[in-house]
Design a protein around this motif. Structure first.
Motif, mmCIF file in Angstrom:
data_model
loop_
_atom_site.group_PDB
_atom_site.id
_atom_site.type_symbol
_atom_site.label_atom_id
_atom_site.label_comp_id
_atom_site.label_asym_id
_atom_site.label_seq_id
_atom_site.Cartn_x
_atom_site.Cartn_y
_atom_site.Cartn_z
ATOM 1 N N PHE A 4 0.830 -1.196 0.000
ATOM 2 C CA PHE A 4 0.000 0.000 0.000
ATOM 3 C C PHE A 4 0.872 1.256 0.000
ATOM 4 N N LYS A 5 0.236 2.400 -0.095
ATOM 5 C CA LYS A 5 0.969 3.666 -0.133
ATOM 6 C C LYS A 5 1.878 3.791 1.087
ATOM 7 N N GLU A 6 3.112 4.208 0.848
ATOM 8 C CA GLU A 6 4.117 4.215 1.904
ATOM 9 C C GLU A 6 3.704 5.090 3.081
ATOM 10 N N HIS A 7 3.130 6.275 2.800
ATOM 11 C CA HIS A 7 2.802 7.180 3.902
ATOM 12 C C HIS A 7 1.664 6.625 4.757
ATOM 13 N N ILE A 8 0.761 5.826 4.145
ATOM 14 C CA ILE A 8 -0.320 5.224 4.919
ATOM 15 C C ILE A 8 0.222 4.083 5.767
ATOM 16 N N ALA A 9 1.142 3.311 5.211
ATOM 17 C CA ALA A 9 1.741 2.219 5.973
ATOM 18 C C ALA A 9 2.491 2.731 7.206
ATOM 19 N N CYS A 10 2.952 3.971 7.150
ATOM 20 C CA CYS A 10 3.707 4.549 8.279
ATOM 21 C C CYS A 10 2.800 5.211 9.319
ATOM 22 N N ARG A 98 -5.483 16.866 -2.711
ATOM 23 C CA ARG A 98 -4.443 16.078 -3.363
ATOM 24 C C ARG A 98 -3.225 16.048 -2.447
ATOM 25 N N GLU A 99 -2.388 15.050 -2.652
ATOM 26 C CA GLU A 99 -1.168 14.941 -1.853
ATOM 27 C C GLU A 99 -0.353 16.228 -1.933
ATOM 28 N N GLY A 100 0.068 16.718 -0.771
ATOM 29 C CA GLY A 100 0.853 17.945 -0.703
ATOM 30 C C GLY A 100 0.039 19.193 -0.447
ATOM 31 N N PHE A 110 -10.723 16.546 17.507
ATOM 32 C CA PHE A 110 -11.126 15.179 17.235
ATOM 33 C C PHE A 110 -10.093 14.503 16.333
ATOM 34 N N ALA A 111 -9.647 13.301 16.711
ATOM 35 C CA ALA A 111 -8.539 12.633 16.031
ATOM 36 C C ALA A 111 -8.841 12.287 14.578
ATOM 37 N N MET A 112 -10.115 12.121 14.212
ATOM 38 C CA MET A 112 -10.442 11.724 12.843
ATOM 39 C C MET A 112 -10.029 12.767 11.812
ATOM 40 N N TYR A 113 -10.013 14.045 12.198
ATOM 41 C CA TYR A 113 -9.598 15.075 11.241
ATOM 42 C C TYR A 113 -8.149 14.825 10.806
ATOM 43 N N GLN A 114 -7.274 14.622 11.782
ATOM 44 C CA GLN A 114 -5.872 14.365 11.480
ATOM 45 C C GLN A 114 -5.704 13.055 10.714
ATOM 46 N N GLN A 115 -6.524 12.056 11.070
ATOM 47 C CA GLN A 115 -6.440 10.771 10.399
ATOM 48 C C GLN A 115 -6.765 10.910 8.912
ATOM 49 N N CYS A 116 -7.848 11.613 8.613
ATOM 50 C CA CYS A 116 -8.243 11.804 7.212
ATOM 51 C C CYS A 116 -7.208 12.626 6.453
ATOM 52 N N ALA A 117 -6.637 13.636 7.105
ATOM 53 C CA ALA A 117 -5.591 14.440 6.467
ATOM 54 C C ALA A 117 -4.358 13.595 6.198
ATOM 55 N N GLY A 118 -4.045 12.696 7.136
ATOM 56 C CA GLY A 118 -2.884 11.831 6.956
ATOM 57 C C GLY A 118 -3.043 10.871 5.794
ATOM 58 N N LYS A 123 -0.220 18.438 4.326
ATOM 59 C CA LYS A 123 0.486 19.202 5.338
ATOM 60 C C LYS A 123 -0.564 19.815 6.268
ATOM 61 N N VAL A 124 -0.464 19.530 7.559
ATOM 62 C CA VAL A 124 -1.452 20.001 8.517
ATOM 63 C C VAL A 124 -0.891 21.177 9.312
ATOM 64 N N ILE A 125 -1.638 22.268 9.323
ATOM 65 C CA ILE A 125 -1.305 23.448 10.131
ATOM 66 C C ILE A 125 -2.272 23.462 11.303
ATOM 67 N N GLU A 126 -1.756 23.577 12.517
ATOM 68 C CA GLU A 126 -2.564 23.327 13.711
ATOM 69 C C GLU A 126 -2.483 24.494 14.706
ATOM 70 N N PRO A 127 -3.168 25.610 14.428
ATOM 71 C CA PRO A 127 -3.259 26.668 15.446
ATOM 72 C C PRO A 127 -3.930 26.109 16.700
ATOM 73 N N GLN A 128 -3.591 26.655 17.852
ATOM 74 C CA GLN A 128 -4.051 26.065 19.113
ATOM 75 C C GLN A 128 -5.150 26.891 19.787
ATOM 76 N N TYR A 129 -6.201 26.176 20.219
ATOM 77 C CA TYR A 129 -7.165 26.780 21.135
ATOM 78 C C TYR A 129 -6.468 27.097 22.447
ATOM 79 N N THR A 130 -6.950 28.132 23.133
ATOM 80 C CA THR A 130 -6.485 28.400 24.494
ATOM 81 C C THR A 130 -7.694 28.595 25.396
ATOM 82 N N ARG A 131 -7.503 28.320 26.666
ATOM 83 C CA ARG A 131 -8.622 28.424 27.599
ATOM 84 C C ARG A 131 -9.160 29.854 27.662
ATOM 85 N N ASN A 132 -8.273 30.837 27.630
ATOM 86 C CA ASN A 132 -8.706 32.232 27.738
ATOM 87 C C ASN A 132 -9.070 32.829 26.378
ATOM 88 N N GLY A 133 -8.343 32.459 25.341
ATOM 89 C CA GLY A 133 -8.570 33.048 24.024
ATOM 90 C C GLY A 133 -9.591 32.324 23.179
#
Length: 349
Positions: A4-10, A98-100, A110-118, A123-133
């Motif tokens: 299978f695709k190398e990146h999925i196997a990893c 598409r790839e890239g 929720f972990a499924m978002y990252q899973q589907c992106a993987g 390339k995943v960009i992940e700005p962070q929630y904060t408790r105050n912001g």
């Protein structure tokens, strides 16, 4: 070597901690599920279908799309049923990327978002929630680029329960007209806030919802997508003709026809049980994130020991670390009676 695709196997599979969960032994406050059984009308509809000798037939979905359209106040051609909202999320990534390419997925979430992106090797960009912001609005907008294909907005977010303002979602959709803005409204019945009325004006918005939470049907997997009609026509080219279990449709029809059991449960959780738990946590000095849904993300001292203490008392909760690595516990809010039992266990610790 994998065929299978190398990146999925990893990759690593998304494996929720299901080991040892036993509803006969535990109060299940770990998966944000409905904590009470479904209505008798749903059980009766499922039983009657099984006894009708139709299990040997391929699914026939009838008027479920029309009934969902009426419930959501949209046109029928703006609705597509899915095998849980997880399939809806997966279809959005598969149809748009598409790839890239780049996906913006504010975290933690929720972990499924990252899973589907993987799977699509994005390339995943992940700005962070904060408790105050709260929702990282400025960071999300700043991250938009010509390579952005999907922007995920969980409203409210899991695990922190943070809501996202309607105006912010529309601003993001306008700033990224060539990207899908995936708005996950799986807790809609708790919040009653939605961007559905803007689907015509913003055709790049795709809303996913589920019957797994308030409706209490996660075991038979039923969800749906709401978006512009032209998007539905594209997504139907990917979804299989029989991907949704017939029993899921039977249960969803019965739920929509008898919604009071869900309305009553939501009122008890959001107006009675959740304020009771918040009051105790504030009194005890236990920090938690403000939440618009049926769960709270707590940050008590000795979180791991508290989790074990609760398990020993028959209560399961979900450990979740924040961006700095601080261990917290995400706890589902159940009924008033269940919440009082939880509070007594917290007091004992």
């Amino acid at each position: 070597m994998s065929v299978f695709k190398e990146h999925i196997a990893c990759m690593n599979a998304y494996q929720p901690p299901l080991e040892g969960r036993n509803p006969a032994q535990h109060m299940l406050l770990d998966f944000n599920e409905r904590t009470m059984p479904v209505s008798e009308s749903i059980k009766r509809a499922l039983t009657e279908f099984i006894l009708s000798d139709r299990l040997q037939m391929y699914p026939c979905y009838g008027d479920i799309t029309q009934h969902l359209a009426e419930y959501c106040t949209v046109d029928r051609d703006q609705v597509m049923i899915t095998n849980g909202s997880d399939q809806g999320i997966d279809l959005v990534f598969r149809a748009s990327c598409r790839e890239g390419d780049e996906a913006i997925i504010p975290g933690p979430s929720f972990a499924m978002y990252q899973q589907c992106a993987g799977v699509e090797n994005l390339k995943v960009i992940e700005p962070q929630y904060t408790r105050n912001g709260g929702f990282p609005m400025r960071e999300v907008v700043a991250a938009i680029s010509p390579k952005t294909r999907v922007i995920v907005i969980a409203n409210p977010n899991n695990p922190c329960g943070t809501p996202v303002a309607e105006a912010d979602i529309l601003t993001i959709a306008a700033a990224a007209p060539d990207a899908v803005v995936l708005v996950d409204e799986c807790y809609f019945e708790y919040t009653r806030t939605s961007v559905v009325k803007h689907l015509v004006a913003y055709p790049n918005i795709v809303v996913t919802r589920t019957f797994s939470k308030t409706w209490g049907l996660p075991s038979i997997r039923f969800g749906y997508i709401l978006t512009a009609a032209e998007n539905i026509r594209v997504l139907l080219n990917i979804r299989g003709p029989y991907d949704i279990n017939q029993l899921a449709v039977v249960a969803a029809e019965a739920a929509l026809a008898n919604p009071q059991y869900t309305k009553d449960y939501v009122i008890e959780v959001m107006e009675r049980a959740k304020p009771l738990l918040e009051q105790y946590l504030n009194h005890a000095g236990i920090a938690f994130w403000p939440s618009a849904a049926n769960y709270l993300w707590l940050f008590p001292d000795h979180a791991s020991s508290l989790q074990q203490h609760l398990r020993e008392r028959g209560i399961l909760v979900r450990p979740k670390s924040d961006a700095e690595g601080n261990m917290g516990l995400r706890i589902t809010v159940g009924t008033v009676e269940q919440t009082r039992e939880l509070i007594n266990a917290l007091k004992a610790f």
